[in-house]
Design a protein around this motif. Structure first.
Motif, PDB file in Angstrom:
ATOM      1  N   MET A 181      -1.730   9.324   6.508  1.00  0.00           N
ATOM      2  CA  MET A 181      -1.236   8.284   5.584  1.00  0.00           C
ATOM      3  C   MET A 181      -2.415   7.682   4.817  1.00  0.00           C
ATOM      4  N   PRO A 182      -3.108   8.512   4.022  1.00  0.00           N
ATOM      5  CA  PRO A 182      -4.317   8.004   3.339  1.00  0.00           C
ATOM      6  C   PRO A 182      -4.025   6.861   2.393  1.00  0.00           C
ATOM      7  N   PHE A 183      -2.746   6.720   1.988  1.00  0.00           N
ATOM      8  CA  PHE A 183      -2.415   5.635   1.060  1.00  0.00           C
ATOM      9  C   PHE A 183      -2.624   4.271   1.696  1.00  0.00           C
ATOM     10  N   ASP A 224     -10.469   6.903  -5.365  1.00  0.00           N
ATOM     11  CA  ASP A 224      -9.157   6.462  -4.877  1.00  0.00           C
ATOM     12  C   ASP A 224      -8.165   7.624  -4.767  1.00  0.00           C
ATOM     13  N   PHE A 225      -8.642   8.836  -4.958  1.00  0.00           N
ATOM     14  CA  PHE A 225      -7.733   9.976  -4.865  1.00  0.00           C
ATOM     15  C   PHE A 225      -7.383  10.255  -3.396  1.00  0.00           C
ATOM     16  N   HIS A 226      -6.126  10.543  -3.166  1.00  0.00           N
ATOM     17  CA  HIS A 226      -5.719  11.038  -1.849  1.00  0.00           C
ATOM     18  C   HIS A 226      -4.486  11.882  -2.028  1.00  0.00           C
ATOM     19  N   ALA A 259      -1.658  12.886   0.615  1.00  0.00           N
ATOM     20  CA  ALA A 259      -1.240  12.782   2.012  1.00  0.00           C
ATOM     21  C   ALA A 259      -0.751  14.095   2.620  1.00  0.00           C
ATOM     22  N   PRO A 260       0.008  14.929   1.901  1.00  0.00           N
ATOM     23  CA  PRO A 260       0.529  16.126   2.559  1.00  0.00           C
ATOM     24  C   PRO A 260      -0.572  17.070   3.043  1.00  0.00           C
ATOM     25  N   ALA A 261      -1.767  16.952   2.493  1.00  0.00           N
ATOM     26  CA  ALA A 261      -2.846  17.829   2.926  1.00  0.00           C
ATOM     27  C   ALA A 261      -3.947  17.050   3.630  1.00  0.00           C
ATOM     28  N   ALA A 262      -3.707  15.767   3.923  1.00  0.00           N
ATOM     29  CA  ALA A 262      -4.736  14.938   4.542  1.00  0.00           C
ATOM     30  C   ALA A 262      -5.050  15.480   5.933  1.00  0.00           C
ATOM     31  N   ALA A 306       0.832  -1.207   0.000  1.00  0.00           N
ATOM     32  CA  ALA A 306       0.000   0.000   0.000  1.00  0.00           C
ATOM     33  C   ALA A 306       0.866   1.255   0.000  1.00  0.00           C
ATOM     34  N   ALA A 307       1.968   1.221   0.747  1.00  0.00           N
ATOM     35  CA  ALA A 307       2.763   2.434   0.897  1.00  0.00           C
ATOM     36  C   ALA A 307       3.824   2.575  -0.187  1.00  0.00           C
TER      37      ALA A 307
END
Lengths: 123, 867
Positions: B421-423, B247-249, B251-254, B107-108
């Motif tokens: 870590m939305p991924f 499936d969009f994410h 992370a830096p702005a999550a 995933a990561a």
């Protein structure tokens, strides 16, 4: 033509031989299993004795390989019998196998030498 | 050409026809009817054998044998449930752990980020003297965009939160502000509606909004007519123009759910020194990351020369977006993956060792079956089938376990970390993870089906009946197995000690004296509108109204307000000075908290001297303060602090100390309490504060009631982070950190312990099986059963003690390495060490007891006859 003491590789060799003999017999025309057995026995001057159970399995094997085909018919004395005949593929195989066999026997003959080894029973 | 399958009946008919033809031929040759029939029959040989052979011809004999082997294998495995359960469990453990951790890695690190060619995307920072990753200003962004030649597009973003009007009142929501072309830079198109248009960030900032898929689903129930609806954010009406893909994410702005454009018409956007944005850009074809970084550094240099006031020492820093998003977790995941791989290896060796023991014990069975006519190939297939059945069970259980482990591991990650870590959200048993599981299983299957073959010489089956077969290979395996077990036990020891120390740290941390009673406390952050509560009087009224409203609720015993919650991040500092005292250097910093009158009573904090605040301590009276004991001890070691005056940067006039309270843990649990100063909120009111309520009912169920009551005071109040004090403490970063590390190390330790025990069992049992003859001889010569028992236990004890001793040395070493992670416990904590040694010794005893009992129960006659 088989013996109890035969080892694995001799069975394989004899199996191949039986296939060749069947193919050769069928060149003359369609024939049923019993006829094939008689023919082999007769033509080998009774040297070869064909185990009938093995013969039918060999026939089946050749049929599975599509070297021969079979159909039920009626024998000369009005008995129902399964008649086998050569396919073109079987004919080609016969030529190839017979050639191989002849090369083998010639090579064996060359090595063993003509008449140098005699059958002890005949001696 | 379609070939019909020939029936058995047809074949039988042919045989019949042959017999008749042959009989007739023989009769013609002169035999009687009866004799001819007899001869034909005898020359044919066995009709039933021929028919049987015909039946077998062309049939999938191997498949039938496989089914039969499979059934036999299952029966064999069920006959020995102890062996089967252990082998399956150990295998499941090894496979489950590695598959679960691989799922995280997938995933990561493996699954590409949901953007168009993500490897061409970079993140842009400004570096300064403090560090390499700082924000850039809007004007710098415009210049960077204009002056570079390495990016095909460049955009900026910033994390933000908004006040959203909802039917239940105003709520704080997470959001992101981006420049107009942000999604186009990433190469992402909205699922519904449209993207921001070019220039939309200049003209109509905050009037259009995009929703993430999750926000659309969760807040708006996925209603199909969402595009075109209006929402009120920060008091301004905005139109929803689109929904981002599922499936969009980013992370830096999550975890921002509301996407708006950046504000370009305010003061901040006009000042080069106002930094708040991060950049994202796409490299032009053929441009490398290094080249882009070099060019941006020259751009920054030119800007530094041009604007020395604002841009001094500010440089550009370009790093790959992927590195920025997953760079932090990569080393952790690689360590975990290596650990899991090692675990899998050890687990496999253990199962192989168990299989060897089993094979050894079945040598006679194999010999007997060989003697009864089973061919070597058939016997080999049987063992391979057993290995495969065993592996299949282990793998299925392992994959199921992996699924559970993934959930468990996800729970170990703090909520705010997982949000960043939305991924990880798409993590699961996808094709790649299942593929990995299959490959691992296939290797395991191969290993476990071939292992027994190593120890069986199928050529000399009779040997099994006659000889003991103590071969060189057997001895070699014993030696290798013994070393492996020592290593396993030592590893288990180190991990158990680590887990013990971390566990004890966590316990100590949770039982540290916080200076308050957290049970039955509920808290929520409250923020009133800046325009409505602009004056101090309005703020004081606002605070009083909230307190009175909550006090009116049933079950509420006490209500307090504070500018910050205890057990927080320890921020909220101000500098103090004492007129009569010399400065104590740079460290005159104290936590300052503005609290309401009932604060100390609500927390049940201990007043040590003087008095707490009274309602009368308001703006009309001289400023007063309560200090904590640490402050009192530090600045007034031998005097009475009461009546002294503090000078502070938060107050114009000196503040009189009226009381001393026992230390309340304001900062993280693991750090020592800072000096703290409490000021009455009536003298220093704010529109944003925490409400703390002590209830007689369960505080969790009180939360919605509390939220509703606050909104009755004013529907425009924003409330967020409602939680119980217990949860707040439990979820605090230090508690999370200690809990997760204790659990993580603990789980690995548990698995290592299990493997060590199984390994020890395998080696001892193998040794016993090899020494059956020797044991028989010893007993025949008069050795007592007890002495045999002791002999086996001694062998196990030697391995266990070696393992524990080596483990102890490394534990002390590891303990001193992890000193920084421990709280309230020494790295050589005797209790933990003793407990771990005890657990290991007990486990080792258990593992060696069974083989020892078997050895002692050997019947000397049988043992000798068997040889």
């Amino acid at each position: 033509m088989t013996t109890r003491k035969s080892s694995d590789d001799r069975i394989a060799l004899l199996q191949g031989t039986l296939d060749l003999l069947i193919l050769k017999t069928l060149v003359l025309g369609p024939c049923h299993g019993q006829g094939v057995a008689r023919e082999i026995q007769l033509r080998s001057e009774e040297v070869f004795f064909v185990d009938h159970g093995s013969l039918y399995l060999a026939l089946q094997r050749l049929e599975d390989k599509e070297w021969i085909t079979a159909e039920w018919g009626v024998s000369e004395n009005n008995r129902r019998a399964r008649f086998y005949s050569l396919t073109p593929m079987g004919r080609a195989q016969l030529i190839e196998k017979a050639g191989e066999w002849q090369r083998l026997t010639r090579a064996m003959g060359l090595i063993l030498g003509n008449g140098t080894v005699q059958n002890p029973e005949e001696a | 050409m379609v070939r019909r399958k020939r029936s058995t009946d047809d074949f039988a008919e042919e045989i019949q026809s042959h017999l008749e033809l042959e009989t007739e031929a023989l009769k013609r040759a002169g035999l009687s009817e009866e004799a001819a029939r007899q001869k034909a029959k005898s020359e044919f040989g066995s009709v039933s054998v021929a028919r049987e052979r015909f039946n077998l011809r062309g049939r999938a004999v191997w498949l039938e044998n496989l089914v039969r082997d499979g059934r036999f294998a299952v029966r064999q495995l069920l006959k020995n449930p102890g062996f089967t359960a252990t082998a399956v469990l150990v295998m499941a453990l090894g496979i489950g752990t590695s598959v679960a951790i691989f799922a995280f890695v997938d995933a990561a690190l493996i699954k590409p980020l949901p953007y168009e060619s993500p490897s061409r995307l970079v993140n842009l920072f400004e570096s300064n003297l403090t560090g390499p990753r700082f924000h850039l200003s809007y004007l710098d962004y415009l210049d960077w965009k204009r002056m570079n030649s390495v990016f095909s597009s460049m955009s900026v973003y910033e994390q933000s939160d908004f006040m959203l009007n909802t039917p239940q009142g105003t709520r704080q929501v997470d959001g992101v502000r981006v420049s107009d072309g942000f999604l186009r830079t990433l190469g992402v198109q909205p699922l519904l509606g449209r993207d921001f248009r070019d220039g939309e960030d200049l003209t109509s900032a905050s009037s259009t909004v995009l929703l993430t898929y999750a926000e659309w689903q969760n807040r708006y129930g996925g209603r199909p007519d969402i595009v075109g609806q209006s929402v009120i954010l920060n008091g301004t009406t905005a139109t929803i123009v689109g929904v981002l893909p599922r499936d969009f994410h980013f992370a830096p702005a999550a975890p921002g759910g509301f996407w708006l454009t950046i504000v370009t018409n305010n003061e901040g956007a006009r000042q080069r020194g106002s930094h708040g944005l991060l950049g994202v850009a796409r490299l032009k074809d053929g441009v490398t990351l290094a080249a882009a970084d070099a060019e941006m550094k020259t751009v920054a240099e030119r800007l530094e020369k041009q604007y020395p006031d604002t841009n001094r020492n500010r440089d550009a820093n370009v790093i790959s977006l992927t590195d920025m998003i997953v760079g932090d977790v990569r080393p952790i995941l690689m360590v975990l993956l290596s650990g899991a791989g090692l675990l899998l290896l050890i687990a496999s060796l253990n199962v192989a060792s168990l299989l060897l023991v089993r094979t050894e014990n079945r040598k006679r069975e194999i010999a007997v079956r060989g003697a009864l006519g089973a061919t070597p190939a058939r016997l080999m297939r049987q063992f391979v089938t057993e290995g495969l059945v065993l592996t299949a069970c282990g793998c299925l259980l392992g994959i199921g376990g992996a699924f559970a482990a993934m959930q468990a591991l996800t729970r170990l990650i703090p909520a705010d970390r997982i949000a960043s870590m939305p991924f990880l959200q798409g993590m699961g048993l996808n094709g790649r993870v299942l593929g990995f599981a299959l490959i691992v299983s296939a290797i395991a299957g191969m290993l476990f089906s071939l292992t027994p073959l190593l120890r069986i010489s199928f050529k000399n089956l009779r040997q099994g009946l006659t000889e003991g077969g103590r071969t060189a290979a057997g001895t070699l395996w014993r030696r290798f197995g013994a070393n492996l077990v020592v290593l396993e036990l030592a590893t288990a020891m180190v991990l158990l000690v680590g887990a013990g120390l971390l566990g004890k740290s966590f316990y100590r941390l949770m039982h540290v004296n916080m200076g308050l009673q957290p049970q039955n406390l509920a808290a929520v952050r409250v923020s009133g509108s800046a325009t409505r509560y602009s004056t101090d009087t309005a703020k004081v009224n606002f605070e009083q109204q909230v307190i009175q409203k909550l006090q009116g609720l049933s079950g509420v015993s006490s209500v307090a307000l504070s500018s910050d919650l205890p057990v927080g991040d320890g921020d909220g500092l101000s500098t103090i000075a004492f007129k009569e005292k010399p400065s104590l250097g740079d460290h005159n910093e104290v936590n300052d908290r503005e609290v309401s009158t009932a604060y100390f009573a609500t927390l049940e904090a201990q007043m040590l001297r003087g008095r707490g605040f009274a309602e009368s301590d308001d703006a009309g009276r001289p400023p007063v303060a309560v200090i904590n004991q640490t402050l009192a001890k530090r600045y007034f070691p031998n005097e009475n602090p009461l009546g002294q005056h503090i000078g502070s940067d938060v107050a114009k006039n000196p503040i009189e100390i009226i009381g001393v309270v026992d230390d309340i843990r304001e900062g993280p649990l693991e750090t020592s309490t800072l000096p703290a100063m409490y000021l009455p909120s009536n003298q220093d009111p704010d529109k944003t504060f925490y409400v703390i309520v002590r209830t007689s009912q369960a505080p969790r169920s009180f939360l919605p009631q509390m939220d509703a009551a606050i909104h009755q005071v004013d529907p425009g109040i924003a409330t967020y982070n409602a939680m119980t004090m217990d949860d707040h403490i439990h979820d605090s970063q230090s508690a999370y950190f200690h809990r997760s590390s204790a659990w993580l190390v603990g789980s690995f330790a548990g698995m290592a312990l299990l493997l060590g025990v199984v390994g020890l069992y395998g080696v001892i049992a193998y040794s016993v099986s090899q020494r059956t003859r020797e044991i028989g001889v010893r007993m025949a010569l008069g050795a007592h059963r007890d002495s045999i028992h002791r002999m086996v236990l001694r062998e196990a004890a030697r391995l266990a003690i070696t393992g524990i001793a080596i483990g102890l040395v490394f534990s002390l070493f590891a303990g001193s390495l992890m000193r920084g992670l421990l709280f309230g416990v020494r790295s050589w904590d005797a209790w933990v060490l003793c407990a771990v040694v005890g657990v290991l010794a007990a486990a080792a005893l258990l593992a060696s007891y069974l083989p020892a009992r078997r050895a002692a129960s050997v019947n000397p006659m049988d043992a000798l006859r068997a040889e």
